[in-house]
Design an enzyme around this catalytic site. Sequence first.
Site, short mmCIF file in Angstrom:
data_model
loop_
_atom_site.label_atom_id
_atom_site.label_comp_id
_atom_site.label_asym_id
_atom_site.label_seq_id
_atom_site.Cartn_x
_atom_site.Cartn_y
_atom_site.Cartn_z
N ARG A 119 1.11 -1.33 0.06
CA ARG A 119 -0.27 0.05 0.37
C ARG A 119 0.98 1.09 0.50
O ARG A 119 1.93 1.43 0.44
CB ARG A 119 -0.68 0.18 1.07
N HIS A 141 -1.74 0.43 -10.10
CA HIS A 141 -2.07 -0.47 -8.80
C HIS A 141 -2.28 -1.23 -9.57
O HIS A 141 -3.80 -1.64 -9.28
CB HIS A 141 -2.97 0.91 -8.09
P1 NAP Z 1 -1.63 -11.58 4.96
O1 NAP Z 1 -1.69 -12.91 4.23
O2 NAP Z 1 -2.39 -10.93 6.05
O3 NAP Z 1 0.16 -11.68 5.59
C1 NAP Z 1 0.14 -10.30 6.21
C2 NAP Z 1 2.08 -10.79 7.01
O4 NAP Z 1 2.13 -9.86 7.03
C3 NAP Z 1 1.86 -11.86 7.28
O5 NAP Z 1 2.74 -12.57 7.94
C4 NAP Z 1 1.79 -10.98 9.12
O6 NAP Z 1 2.40 -11.80 10.24
C5 NAP Z 1 2.71 -9.81 8.61
N1 NAP Z 1 2.67 -8.74 9.62
C6 NAP Z 1 1.20 -7.85 9.75
N2 NAP Z 1 1.52 -6.71 10.67
C7 NAP Z 1 3.17 -6.84 10.88
C8 NAP Z 1 3.52 -6.47 11.38
N3 NAP Z 1 3.61 -5.30 11.81
N4 NAP Z 1 5.21 -6.15 11.49
C9 NAP Z 1 6.05 -7.52 10.60
N5 NAP Z 1 4.86 -8.51 10.31
C10 NAP Z 1 3.83 -8.11 9.87
O7 NAP Z 1 -1.88 -10.33 3.85
P2 NAP Z 1 -1.49 -10.65 2.38
O8 NAP Z 1 -2.91 -11.62 1.39
O9 NAP Z 1 -0.27 -11.19 1.84
O10 NAP Z 1 -1.78 -9.50 1.66
C11 NAP Z 1 -0.41 -8.57 2.04
C12 NAP Z 1 -1.48 -6.86 1.70
O11 NAP Z 1 -0.59 -6.97 0.46
C13 NAP Z 1 -2.52 -6.90 1.99
O12 NAP Z 1 -2.95 -5.80 2.95
C14 NAP Z 1 -2.84 -5.19 0.30
O13 NAP Z 1 -2.67 -4.35 1.00
C15 NAP Z 1 -1.71 -6.01 -0.47
N6 NAP Z 1 -1.93 -6.16 -2.19
C16 NAP Z 1 -1.99 -5.89 -2.48
C17 NAP Z 1 -2.28 -5.88 -4.41
C18 NAP Z 1 -1.18 -5.20 -5.66
O14 NAP Z 1 -2.49 -4.82 -6.14
N7 NAP Z 1 -0.89 -3.69 -5.43
C19 NAP Z 1 -2.98 -7.15 -4.38
C20 NAP Z 1 -3.50 -7.67 -3.27
C21 NAP Z 1 -2.82 -7.37 -2.05
P3 NAP Z 1 2.55 -13.04 10.40
O15 NAP Z 1 1.44 -14.07 9.40
O16 NAP Z 1 2.95 -13.42 11.33
O17 NAP Z 1 0.45 -13.00 10.84
#
Ligand code: NAP
Length: 308
Positions: A223, A271
């Site tokens: 983001r 994006h």
């Molecule tokens: P997810 O499955 O919820 O994974 C989030 C990861 O971040 C987890 O490993 C979590 O740790 C870690 N985390 C969260 N807060 C943290 C902190 N304060 N310190 C250290 N680690 C932390 O999310 P996802 O599905 O992989 O997606 C990630 C993000 O990608 C989304 O939230 C979205 O904003 C972005 N995204 C962007 C696009 C684009 O087109 N640009 C498309 C899709 C998604 P734990 O595993 O220990 O809980």
Amino acid sequence: MALLIVAPKKDVTEWVEGVREASRDIDVRVWPASGDPDDIEVALVWNHPEGSLTQFRNLQLISSMGAGIDHVLKDQQLPKNVPVTRVVGESLTTNMSNYIMMAVLQYHKRFLKYLSDKENKQWNQNHAPEIPVSIGILGLGVLGQDVAKKLSDLGFNVCGYSNSRKELPGVRSYAGDEELDEFLSHVNILVCLLPLTSKTENFLNLDLFKKMKKGSYLINVARGNHLVEEDLLEALRLKMLSGAFLDVFRKEPLPRNHPFWEHPDIMMTPHIASITNIEDAIPLIVENYNRVIKGKPLLNEVDMKREY
Ligand code: NAP
């Protein structure tokens, strides 16, 4: 019972048709034509207007149309105690991994250098063809784990950072605040795949860049609000970072007078790293709609305390 789509900036025609095709039993409505507000039990949202969900007193589920839910949580008037779900899907994950591998490989193979050589009709073999890279993935969730494994399979040195430690073949895992500096000291390509939460906003800042190897490369696909944009410009000016590949920005669309447009070391896309595939998302949404009716546990429910 009805499902209301609240996504004023999106053309939702395909979503409406898709849900109706998947289940004739679902009464699909599109905000602001909500009909009787007491009928609305499920809201499918993308950047819904602040406070627009308060009128639905029978709401039982708020479903994000994408993987992120920061756009949902930023609503200060979000109805309390209503579960929030997000989209997790194979093509969303694959598309994100492919995008990141493209960004890593173009840097590793010095693609920009050869692009500029071509523009200047230069045949120049005087640099090593590859930049050695050691890749760090911030966030080892659904998306981070997939790309970490794929980059490791390509033969790169990969480590990851998350709240809790992971067991991933070929990927070194660092966890918690106390291991962040150690993680950063090992990498020269940093990929941000964190969710945007109150803890991770402005995570990518000058202090963090200082802890990485000099001349590191940044890829932000999470983001825009993770990155302090003026800190990136300063880190590039000081050669603390050698470049960045960005898909997300604090203000989207990026204003035409933004300095990133003309910066030679910043590559950008609007994006599009991984856009929700509607065909993948609709079965999940219909499944959760049916689970609401039956009172069964929801798929991909967000932990509201953690904000992701
Ligand atoms: P997810 O499955 O919820 O994974 C989030 C990861 O971040 C987890 O490993 C979590 O740790 C870690 N985390 C969260 N807060 C943290 C902190 N304060 N310190 C250290 N680690 C932390 O999310 P996802 O599905 O992989 O997606 C990630 C993000 O990608 C989304 O939230 C979205 O904003 C972005 N995204 C962007 C696009 C684009 O087109 N640009 C498309 C899709 C998604 P734990 O595993 O220990 O809980």
